[in-house]
Write a protein that holds these residues in place. Sequence first.
Motif, mmCIF file in Angstrom:
data_model
loop_
_atom_site.group_PDB
_atom_site.id
_atom_site.type_symbol
_atom_site.label_atom_id
_atom_site.label_comp_id
_atom_site.label_asym_id
_atom_site.label_seq_id
_atom_site.Cartn_x
_atom_site.Cartn_y
_atom_site.Cartn_z
ATOM 1 N N PRO A 1 0.675 58.370 -71.611
ATOM 2 C CA PRO A 1 -0.259 59.456 -71.920
ATOM 3 C C PRO A 1 -0.197 59.853 -73.394
ATOM 4 O O PRO A 1 0.828 59.706 -74.048
ATOM 5 C CB PRO A 1 0.214 60.601 -71.033
ATOM 6 C CG PRO A 1 1.063 59.990 -69.996
ATOM 7 C CD PRO A 1 1.644 58.755 -70.593
ATOM 8 N N SER A 2 -1.304 60.373 -73.884
ATOM 9 C CA SER A 2 -1.382 60.843 -75.262
ATOM 10 C C SER A 2 -1.824 62.296 -75.243
ATOM 11 O O SER A 2 -2.863 62.625 -74.668
ATOM 12 C CB SER A 2 -2.380 59.988 -76.041
ATOM 13 O OG SER A 2 -2.517 60.451 -77.351
ATOM 14 N N ALA A 3 -1.054 63.156 -75.864
ATOM 15 C CA ALA A 3 -1.328 64.600 -75.916
ATOM 16 C C ALA A 3 -1.493 65.177 -74.509
ATOM 17 O O ALA A 3 -2.327 66.041 -74.271
ATOM 18 C CB ALA A 3 -2.561 64.882 -76.763
ATOM 19 N N GLY A 4 -0.710 64.675 -73.560
ATOM 20 C CA GLY A 4 -0.739 65.189 -72.204
ATOM 21 C C GLY A 4 -1.916 64.704 -71.370
ATOM 22 O O GLY A 4 -2.063 65.115 -70.230
ATOM 23 N N ARG A 5 -2.743 63.824 -71.909
ATOM 24 C CA ARG A 5 -3.898 63.317 -71.163
ATOM 25 C C ARG A 5 -3.693 61.856 -70.816
ATOM 26 O O ARG A 5 -3.128 61.093 -71.596
ATOM 27 C CB ARG A 5 -5.162 63.474 -72.009
ATOM 28 C CG ARG A 5 -5.437 64.940 -72.323
ATOM 29 C CD ARG A 5 -6.732 65.136 -72.993
ATOM 30 N NE ARG A 5 -7.799 64.758 -72.079
ATOM 31 C CZ ARG A 5 -9.064 64.713 -72.426
ATOM 32 N NH1 ARG A 5 -9.423 65.009 -73.656
ATOM 33 N NH2 ARG A 5 -9.991 64.371 -71.559
ATOM 34 N N ARG A 6 -4.162 61.485 -69.644
ATOM 35 C CA ARG A 6 -4.055 60.108 -69.191
ATOM 36 C C ARG A 6 -4.928 59.207 -70.058
ATOM 37 O O ARG A 6 -6.059 59.550 -70.381
ATOM 38 C CB ARG A 6 -4.508 60.023 -67.742
ATOM 39 C CG ARG A 6 -4.102 58.742 -67.078
ATOM 40 C CD ARG A 6 -4.542 58.725 -65.660
ATOM 41 N NE ARG A 6 -5.463 57.594 -65.570
ATOM 42 C CZ ARG A 6 -6.231 57.337 -64.571
ATOM 43 N NH1 ARG A 6 -6.269 58.147 -63.560
ATOM 44 N NH2 ARG A 6 -7.007 56.289 -64.572
ATOM 45 N N LEU B 1 6.936 63.720 -64.839
ATOM 46 C CA LEU B 1 6.763 64.866 -65.739
ATOM 47 C C LEU B 1 6.126 64.445 -67.060
ATOM 48 O O LEU B 1 5.399 65.214 -67.686
ATOM 49 C CB LEU B 1 8.097 65.546 -66.015
ATOM 50 C CG LEU B 1 8.699 66.343 -64.865
ATOM 51 C CD1 LEU B 1 10.078 66.846 -65.239
ATOM 52 C CD2 LEU B 1 7.786 67.501 -64.493
ATOM 53 N N LEU B 2 6.398 63.205 -67.473
ATOM 54 C CA LEU B 2 5.802 62.669 -68.702
ATOM 55 C C LEU B 2 4.375 62.167 -68.483
ATOM 56 O O LEU B 2 3.717 61.767 -69.430
ATOM 57 C CB LEU B 2 6.669 61.536 -69.247
ATOM 58 C CG LEU B 2 8.069 61.928 -69.705
ATOM 59 C CD1 LEU B 2 8.871 60.694 -70.086
ATOM 60 C CD2 LEU B 2 7.997 62.908 -70.851
ATOM 61 N N GLY B 3 3.916 62.169 -67.223
ATOM 62 C CA GLY B 3 2.548 61.769 -66.926
ATOM 63 C C GLY B 3 2.388 60.335 -66.474
ATOM 64 O O GLY B 3 1.285 59.809 -66.435
#
Length: 152
Positions: free
Chosen positions: A36-41, A103-105
Motif C-alpha cells: 500500500p501507498s499512503a494507506g491506500r491499496r 495492519l500494514l494493509g
Amino acid sequence: MRVDAQCNTVGAACPGCGTWSARVHSSYLRFPADAPSAGRRVVLQLRVRRFRCRNSMCVRRTFVEQISGLTRRYGQRTERLRSALAAVGLALAGRAGARLASLLGVSVSRSTVLRRYPPRPRCTVRRPGRRGGAQPSTEFEPALPSCRYSTR
C-alpha cells in the motif's frame, strides 16, 4: 489507487539462450500485488509482452519480458512487497507476522509469511571429498533455525 504500466524497451533477452529478440508474439496483463501507498491499496496493472526467441536451437520458443526490480517469473507480488513480507516474517513469523501485515494493509496468511523467509545458509559441515580432503557444505535450507547441536 490504480497504476497502469508497460515496459517501453525495444526487445528483451531470452532467459534460455540469451539471444536478443524484438519480435513480439503477444501481450497480456499482469496484476502483481503491491504494498500500500499512503494507506491506500495499490492495484498495479502491468502490460507485458511475450517475445519469440530468434534462436532456432533454443528450447524456449517464446518468453515474457521481466521488469527488473518489479517482477520475477511466476511472481504474484512485486519485489517491494516480497521484501516487506520477508522482513515481517523474519521479525515475527507466523500469526503475529500476519497480524502486522494486515495492519500494514497487506492481507496474507500465516503460512505465506513463513514461506517468505529468505533462505538461510546451513551450518558449514565438513563432508568427505575426493582424495580424502574435506569440503564445506554450501546447501541452503530455509527451515533450519540454528547451527547448535546437542550431544545428550
